[in-house]
Design an enzyme around this catalytic site. Sequence first.
Site, PDB file in Angstrom:
ATOM      1  N   TYR A 178      21.500 -30.429  79.210  1.00 54.18           N
ATOM      2  CA  TYR A 178      22.003 -31.713  78.538  1.00 54.18           C
ATOM      3  C   TYR A 178      21.421 -31.676  77.093  1.00 54.18           C
ATOM      4  O   TYR A 178      22.380 -32.049  76.186  1.00 54.18           O
ATOM      5  CB  TYR A 178      21.253 -32.686  79.091  1.00 54.18           C
ATOM      6  CG  TYR A 178      21.745 -34.382  78.777  1.00 54.18           C
ATOM      7  CD1 TYR A 178      22.921 -34.673  79.193  1.00 54.18           C
ATOM      8  CD2 TYR A 178      20.790 -34.910  77.921  1.00 54.18           C
ATOM      9  CE1 TYR A 178      23.334 -35.820  78.555  1.00 54.18           C
ATOM     10  CE2 TYR A 178      20.892 -36.043  77.570  1.00 54.18           C
ATOM     11  CZ  TYR A 178      22.438 -36.792  77.817  1.00 54.18           C
ATOM     12  OH  TYR A 178      22.597 -37.954  77.444  1.00 54.18           O
ATOM     13  N   LYS A 182      23.576 -31.786  73.445  1.00 50.69           N
ATOM     14  CA  LYS A 182      23.670 -32.968  72.541  1.00 50.69           C
ATOM     15  C   LYS A 182      23.146 -32.338  71.134  1.00 50.69           C
ATOM     16  O   LYS A 182      23.742 -32.988  70.003  1.00 50.69           O
ATOM     17  CB  LYS A 182      22.837 -34.066  73.217  1.00 50.69           C
ATOM     18  CG  LYS A 182      23.209 -34.633  74.285  1.00 50.69           C
ATOM     19  CD  LYS A 182      24.324 -35.539  74.203  1.00 50.69           C
ATOM     20  CE  LYS A 182      24.862 -36.226  75.529  1.00 50.69           C
ATOM     21  NZ  LYS A 182      25.861 -36.910  75.044  1.00 50.69           N
TER      22      LYS A 182
END
Length: 282
Positions: A178, A182
């Site tokens: 994740y 990002k």
Amino acid sequence: MPLTAYDLTGRTAFITGAASGIGRASAVLLAEAGATVHCADRDEQGLHETATLIKTAGGTAHIHPLDVADRAQVDQAVATATATTGRLDVMAAIAGIMHSSPVLETRDEDLDRVLAINFKGVLYACQAAARTMIATKPNPKATDTCTDTDTRTQPPTGSIITMASGAVDTGGPGLLCYGAAKAAVVQLTKTLATEVGPHGIRVNAVAPGWIRTPMTHRHDTDAQAQTQTQAHTEGIMIRMSPLGRVGEPEDIAHAVLHLASDASAFTTGQILRPNGGVAMPW
Ligand code: NAI
């Protein structure tokens, strides 16, 4: 700053992830500010619900069921949206998924899936939007001579908004896939801002802290464990925040509105952090 800087009347916004959480709140708020909103998501039922919310409040919404990880679907939807309303002023690439796994247990398929949605999905939306905006915007120097003050007939503007995460600032166990996606979104945002700025197009990221949405309820498949994980994490976030609370989708929608509107006309390549003060990077 006159409040008209936040007026999006006559403008068109395309929002991915609009069926839920932050994307839905942003779609509703941008419509409230006057924009015609194109709502995209893979959750068709959720899209209908968002469109109903907007239309019930007197706004204009169109829906585009799609998978953001499929470049052809994104290109097609952005082309359809632009053809429908004749312009594209705002792209908010918000769709994303959560994934948590320790580094030593992370599989190729985990990394591929998260990067496909959370990074490539944002990239495809940014590319489709930037190409459309460049093709439909007049040369910024030529707009100096535009004397039309009616926003409904003004030339298209260009603001691209990506959704990063506070995970970029704080890290944390399980956040490899994740957080990597990002971080890539942040790099995309800064790079694209430098490349399309000369066309008068701005590109900025929003990096929210912990926001109460369906995503933050999906960490665990076991309902009781999920509730405990949720309450535990929220408790930590509340203690870390000088404001003493976690965020709501509307907190982020207002950041999206700011970046979408002329109120942020001199802002590009930046990361806006509505995170309750949990992280305060330079
Ligand atoms: P959410 O789960 O409520 O909404 C995400 C939406 O993205 C859903 O409607 C889902 O159907 C859609 N989506 C997922 N994969 C898709 C795909 N392949 N194609 C099309 N649509 C897809 O989650 P939330 O919290 O609203 O998250 C929105 C964004 O904000 C995400 O990018 C997330 O990473 C980011 N974010 C959320 C935070 C939070 O605490 N909720 C904190 C920081 C960032």
